[in-house]
Design a protein around this motif. Structure first.
Motif, short mmCIF file in Angstrom:
data_model
loop_
_atom_site.label_atom_id
_atom_site.label_comp_id
_atom_site.label_asym_id
_atom_site.label_seq_id
_atom_site.Cartn_x
_atom_site.Cartn_y
_atom_site.Cartn_z
N PHE A 191 0.84 -1.19 0.00
CA PHE A 191 0.00 0.00 0.00
C PHE A 191 0.87 1.24 0.00
CE2 PHE A 191 -2.60 -3.18 2.21
CZ PHE A 191 -3.71 -3.18 1.38
N THR A 192 0.40 2.21 -0.70
CA THR A 192 1.13 3.48 -0.69
C THR A 192 0.66 4.29 0.51
OG1 THR A 192 -0.55 4.65 -1.97
CG2 THR A 192 1.19 3.50 -3.21
N LEU A 193 1.39 5.30 0.85
CA LEU A 193 1.04 6.16 1.97
C LEU A 193 -0.33 6.81 1.74
CD1 LEU A 193 1.83 7.39 4.64
CD2 LEU A 193 3.00 9.21 3.39
N ILE A 194 -0.62 7.19 0.54
CA ILE A 194 -1.90 7.83 0.23
C ILE A 194 -3.05 6.85 0.46
CG2 ILE A 194 -3.32 8.79 -1.64
CD1 ILE A 194 -0.76 10.09 -2.70
N GLU A 195 -2.88 5.60 0.04
CA GLU A 195 -3.92 4.59 0.25
C GLU A 195 -4.16 4.38 1.74
OE1 GLU A 195 -3.46 1.74 -3.69
OE2 GLU A 195 -2.04 1.52 -2.04
N LEU A 196 -3.10 4.30 2.50
CA LEU A 196 -3.25 4.13 3.95
C LEU A 196 -3.96 5.32 4.58
CD1 LEU A 196 0.18 2.55 4.93
CD2 LEU A 196 -2.06 1.45 4.95
N MET A 197 -3.64 6.52 4.13
CA MET A 197 -4.29 7.73 4.66
C MET A 197 -5.79 7.74 4.34
SD MET A 197 -2.07 9.35 6.35
CE MET A 197 -2.76 10.94 6.60
N VAL A 198 -6.15 7.29 3.13
CA VAL A 198 -7.57 7.24 2.76
C VAL A 198 -8.31 6.27 3.67
CG1 VAL A 198 -9.16 6.49 0.94
CG2 VAL A 198 -7.22 7.95 0.36
N VAL A 199 -7.72 5.11 3.93
CA VAL A 199 -8.34 4.12 4.82
C VAL A 199 -8.50 4.70 6.22
CG1 VAL A 199 -7.99 1.90 5.94
CG2 VAL A 199 -7.60 2.11 3.49
N MET A 200 -7.49 5.38 6.71
CA MET A 200 -7.56 5.98 8.05
C MET A 200 -8.66 7.03 8.13
SD MET A 200 -5.37 4.41 9.85
CE MET A 200 -5.01 5.39 11.27
N VAL A 201 -8.83 7.84 7.11
CA VAL A 201 -9.88 8.87 7.09
C VAL A 201 -11.26 8.19 7.10
CG1 VAL A 201 -10.96 10.65 5.65
CG2 VAL A 201 -8.50 10.69 6.03
N ILE A 202 -11.42 7.14 6.31
CA ILE A 202 -12.69 6.42 6.27
C ILE A 202 -13.01 5.81 7.64
CG2 ILE A 202 -13.88 4.39 5.31
CD1 ILE A 202 -12.44 5.05 2.64
N LEU A 203 -12.02 5.19 8.27
CA LEU A 203 -12.22 4.62 9.60
C LEU A 203 -12.57 5.70 10.62
CD1 LEU A 203 -9.39 1.92 9.77
CD2 LEU A 203 -11.86 1.55 9.55
N GLY A 204 -11.93 6.85 10.50
CA GLY A 204 -12.24 7.97 11.41
C GLY A 204 -13.67 8.45 11.25
N ILE A 205 -14.12 8.55 10.02
CA ILE A 205 -15.51 8.97 9.76
C ILE A 205 -16.49 7.95 10.33
CG2 ILE A 205 -17.23 9.34 7.93
CD1 ILE A 205 -14.91 10.58 6.26
N LEU A 206 -16.23 6.68 10.10
CA LEU A 206 -17.10 5.63 10.63
C LEU A 206 -17.13 5.66 12.16
CD1 LEU A 206 -16.28 2.63 8.27
CD2 LEU A 206 -18.42 3.90 8.41
N ALA A 207 -15.97 5.86 12.77
CA ALA A 207 -15.90 5.89 14.23
C ALA A 207 -16.71 7.05 14.80
CB ALA A 207 -14.45 5.98 14.69
N THR A 208 -16.66 8.21 14.18
CA THR A 208 -17.42 9.36 14.69
C THR A 208 -18.92 9.16 14.54
OG1 THR A 208 -17.23 10.55 12.59
CG2 THR A 208 -15.59 11.03 14.28
#
Length: 151
Positions: A15-32
């Protein structure tokens, strides 16, 4: 004629850094979106457990009355379900072993005693938990849970 095939090295996958960042943002949105809904569940579970405990105590009190012809008095309290009353009108046919499976009167989910009044204002006896705040009245999680209001 026989030809040797050339093997190509397998490209490294990851995974590239950008792909990992996108996944982290999605997880953050779901968590909120999900965490606030889950956080109210423990208090809802406590209120449900208190209602179930009240209904179980009601059944034990009804068995007590079947054996003894009356409910324990307020003074005798719920303790009369686990040991023969020593005050007031004594129970002549008190069931050996008592009326509760665990041989002790449970506390409500907030570790307070259930309130028992007999004769009650609403029926033969009133049984209640004062909710999360342990005080009469209240709203929301602090609201009382009363046997006469349960279905």
């Amino acid at each position: 004629m026989y030809m040797k095939s050339k093997r190509h090295p397998i490209a490294q996958q990851g995974f590239t850094l950008i792909e990992l960042m996108v996944v982290m943002v999605i997880l953050g949105i779901l968590a909120t979106m999900i965490v606030p809904r889950i956080m109210d569940r423990p208090e809802e579970a406590r209120r449900t457990k208190a209602a179930i405990d009240i209904q179980a105590l009601e059944q034990a009190l009804k068995l007590y009355k079947l054996d003894n012809g009356r409910y324990p008095t307020t003074e005798q309290g719920l303790q009369a379900l686990v040991e023969p009353p020593a005050v007031g009108k004594l129970a002549k046919r008190w069931r050996k072993g008592g009326y509760l499976d665990k041989k002790k009167v449970p506390k409500d989910p907030w570790d307070n005693d259930f309130i028992y009044i007999s004769p009650g204002l609403h029926s033969d006896f009133d049984l209640m938990s004062y909710g999360a705040d342990g005080e009469p009245g209240g709203e929301g999680n602090d609201a009382d849970i009363n046997n006469w209001e349960l279905k």
